[in-house]
Design a protein around this motif. Structure first.
Motif, PDB file in Angstrom:
ATOM      1  N   UNK A   1      89.466  26.851  94.720  1.00  0.00           N
ATOM      2  CA  UNK A   1      89.374  26.706  96.173  1.00  0.00           C
ATOM      3  C   UNK A   1      90.464  27.505  96.875  1.00  0.00           C
ATOM      4  N   UNK A   2      91.661  27.554  96.265  1.00  0.00           N
ATOM      5  CA  UNK A   2      92.748  28.323  96.864  1.00  0.00           C
ATOM      6  C   UNK A   2      92.463  29.816  96.808  1.00  0.00           C
ATOM      7  N   UNK A   3      91.881  30.285  95.711  1.00  0.00           N
ATOM      8  CA  UNK A   3      91.549  31.698  95.594  1.00  0.00           C
ATOM      9  C   UNK A   3      90.488  32.096  96.614  1.00  0.00           C
ATOM     10  N   UNK A   4      89.470  31.253  96.767  1.00  0.00           N
ATOM     11  CA  UNK A   4      88.413  31.543  97.736  1.00  0.00           C
ATOM     12  C   UNK A   4      88.991  31.553  99.149  1.00  0.00           C
ATOM     13  N   UNK A   5      89.779  30.548  99.484  1.00  0.00           N
ATOM     14  CA  UNK A   5      90.353  30.454 100.829  1.00  0.00           C
ATOM     15  C   UNK A   5      91.249  31.651 101.127  1.00  0.00           C
TER      16      UNK A   5
ATOM     17  N   UNK B   1      79.717  36.237  87.441  1.00  0.00           N
ATOM     18  CA  UNK B   1      80.088  37.011  88.627  1.00  0.00           C
ATOM     19  C   UNK B   1      81.587  37.249  88.548  1.00  0.00           C
ATOM     20  N   UNK B   2      81.954  38.500  88.306  1.00  0.00           N
ATOM     21  CA  UNK B   2      83.331  38.836  87.966  1.00  0.00           C
ATOM     22  C   UNK B   2      84.125  39.374  89.165  1.00  0.00           C
ATOM     23  N   UNK B   3      85.238  38.726  89.448  1.00  0.00           N
ATOM     24  CA  UNK B   3      86.282  39.221  90.366  1.00  0.00           C
ATOM     25  C   UNK B   3      85.798  39.564  91.767  1.00  0.00           C
ATOM     26  N   UNK B   4      84.779  38.862  92.253  1.00  0.00           N
ATOM     27  CA  UNK B   4      84.298  39.118  93.617  1.00  0.00           C
ATOM     28  C   UNK B   4      85.081  38.317  94.656  1.00  0.00           C
ATOM     29  N   UNK B   5      85.819  37.300  94.217  1.00  0.00           N
ATOM     30  CA  UNK B   5      86.692  36.559  95.128  1.00  0.00           C
ATOM     31  C   UNK B   5      88.029  37.288  95.095  1.00  0.00           C
ATOM     32  N   UNK B   6      88.201  38.219  96.032  1.00  0.00           N
ATOM     33  CA  UNK B   6      89.202  39.265  95.868  1.00  0.00           C
ATOM     34  C   UNK B   6      89.632  39.763  97.243  1.00  0.00           C
TER      35      UNK B   6
ATOM     36  N   UNK C   1      85.221  40.779 103.023  1.00  0.00           N
ATOM     37  CA  UNK C   1      83.794  40.638 103.343  1.00  0.00           C
ATOM     38  C   UNK C   1      83.012  40.191 102.126  1.00  0.00           C
ATOM     39  N   UNK C   2      83.386  40.707 100.947  1.00  0.00           N
ATOM     40  CA  UNK C   2      82.668  40.359  99.721  1.00  0.00           C
ATOM     41  C   UNK C   2      82.814  38.883  99.399  1.00  0.00           C
ATOM     42  N   UNK C   3      84.024  38.350  99.557  1.00  0.00           N
ATOM     43  CA  UNK C   3      84.240  36.926  99.280  1.00  0.00           C
ATOM     44  C   UNK C   3      83.423  36.048 100.214  1.00  0.00           C
ATOM     45  N   UNK C   4      83.281  36.466 101.463  1.00  0.00           N
ATOM     46  CA  UNK C   4      82.470  35.681 102.402  1.00  0.00           C
ATOM     47  C   UNK C   4      81.002  35.681 101.980  1.00  0.00           C
ATOM     48  N   UNK C   5      80.507  36.827 101.507  1.00  0.00           N
ATOM     49  CA  UNK C   5      79.101  36.930 101.096  1.00  0.00           C
ATOM     50  C   UNK C   5      78.838  36.123  99.831  1.00  0.00           C
ATOM     51  N   UNK C   6      79.804  36.147  98.902  1.00  0.00           N
ATOM     52  CA  UNK C   6      79.573  35.592  97.566  1.00  0.00           C
ATOM     53  C   UNK C   6      80.391  34.341  97.283  1.00  0.00           C
ATOM     54  N   UNK C   7      80.654  33.545  98.298  1.00  0.00           N
ATOM     55  CA  UNK C   7      81.388  32.303  98.060  1.00  0.00           C
ATOM     56  C   UNK C   7      80.599  31.404  97.106  1.00  0.00           C
ATOM     57  N   UNK C   8      81.277  30.810  96.126  1.00  0.00           N
ATOM     58  CA  UNK C   8      80.574  29.911  95.197  1.00  0.00           C
ATOM     59  C   UNK C   8      80.195  28.599  95.862  1.00  0.00           C
ATOM     60  N   UNK C   9      79.181  27.956  95.295  1.00  0.00           N
ATOM     61  CA  UNK C   9      78.801  26.627  95.762  1.00  0.00           C
ATOM     62  C   UNK C   9      79.465  25.581  94.867  1.00  0.00           C
ATOM     63  N   UNK C  10      79.314  24.321  95.254  1.00  0.00           N
ATOM     64  CA  UNK C  10      79.932  23.237  94.496  1.00  0.00           C
ATOM     65  C   UNK C  10      79.310  23.077  93.119  1.00  0.00           C
ATOM     66  N   UNK C  11      78.091  23.599  92.917  1.00  0.00           N
ATOM     67  CA  UNK C  11      77.417  23.458  91.625  1.00  0.00           C
ATOM     68  C   UNK C  11      77.692  24.628  90.684  1.00  0.00           C
TER      69      UNK C  11
END
Length: 206
Positions: A79-83, A24-29, A91-101
């Protein structure tokens, strides 16, 4: 403060030809650049297909790897990039937040393979097939696909799970990946994970 659990890989490379990894490329953006608003709107349209693939991969216990630009923040971490993206209103980052696994690779350039540990990680996960999703089809997805192709990975780049600033740019890149790299570009509604696996096995003569 307790450390967030992270997925562990085997010590040695694994033999897992039947497995695939979802990239999953560059969705935390934050999409705070020229053309970013158009790109995010199109990426949100692709998010439903990415979520479907992600859920299916999790059900199979197959690896999910977020591959994300550091946006010039060299001291940053996942974690800093997601936050930052969520705090910035993505909106995209909220939908596609990664899980701990999920795995998370931070890249400095267009390709997910360039100057990252992705080339080391994938053999340890035992995969020879990659599903490429995210943004942008004509930049980071395309460059990552080229590097994957040169490493003999079988590729599926679902046309409904990637996005660019325009359909023209996305279609141009998809055609290159299909014709020059042998990537399957069928949508997730046209092709299932099992059918793609069977086709790639037949292509490789396994």
């Amino acid at each position: 403060m307790p450390l967030t659990p992270t997925p562990r890989t085997p010590e040695h490379d694994q033999d897992g030809w039947h497995r695939a990894a979802l990239l999953i490329l560059d969705t935390i953006n934050c999409f705070d650049f020229e053309g970013g608003e158009q790109l995010e709107a199109r990426a949100i349209g692709a998010a439903q297909a990415i979520v479907r693939l992600r859920d299916e991969m999790r059900a199979r216990d197959w690896p999910i790897v977020y591959v994300n630009d550091n946006f010039g923040h060299w001291h940053s971490d996942s974690s800093a990039l997601v936050a930052a993206a969520v705090r910035g209103g993505s909106r995209l980052a909220r939908i596609l937040q990664p899980s701990a696994t999920d795995y998370f690779i931070i890249k400095p350039q267009f390709s997910g393979f360039y100057a990252t540990n992705l080339p080391v990680l994938l053999p340890k996960l035992g995969v020879r097939r990659l599903i490429l999703t995210g943004v942008a089809t004509d930049i980071c997805v395309l460059f990552t696909a080229a590097d994957a192709h040169m490493r003999d990975y079988q590729l599926w780049v679902p046309c409904d799970a990637v996005a660019a600033e325009s359909d023209e740019r996305s279609n141009w890149a998809l055609n290159i990946m299909a014709k020059a790299m042998g990537a399957n570009i069928d949508s997730t509604t046209e092709l299932s994970l099992d059918c793609w696996r069977e086709r790639s096995e037949a292509h490789c003569g396994s």
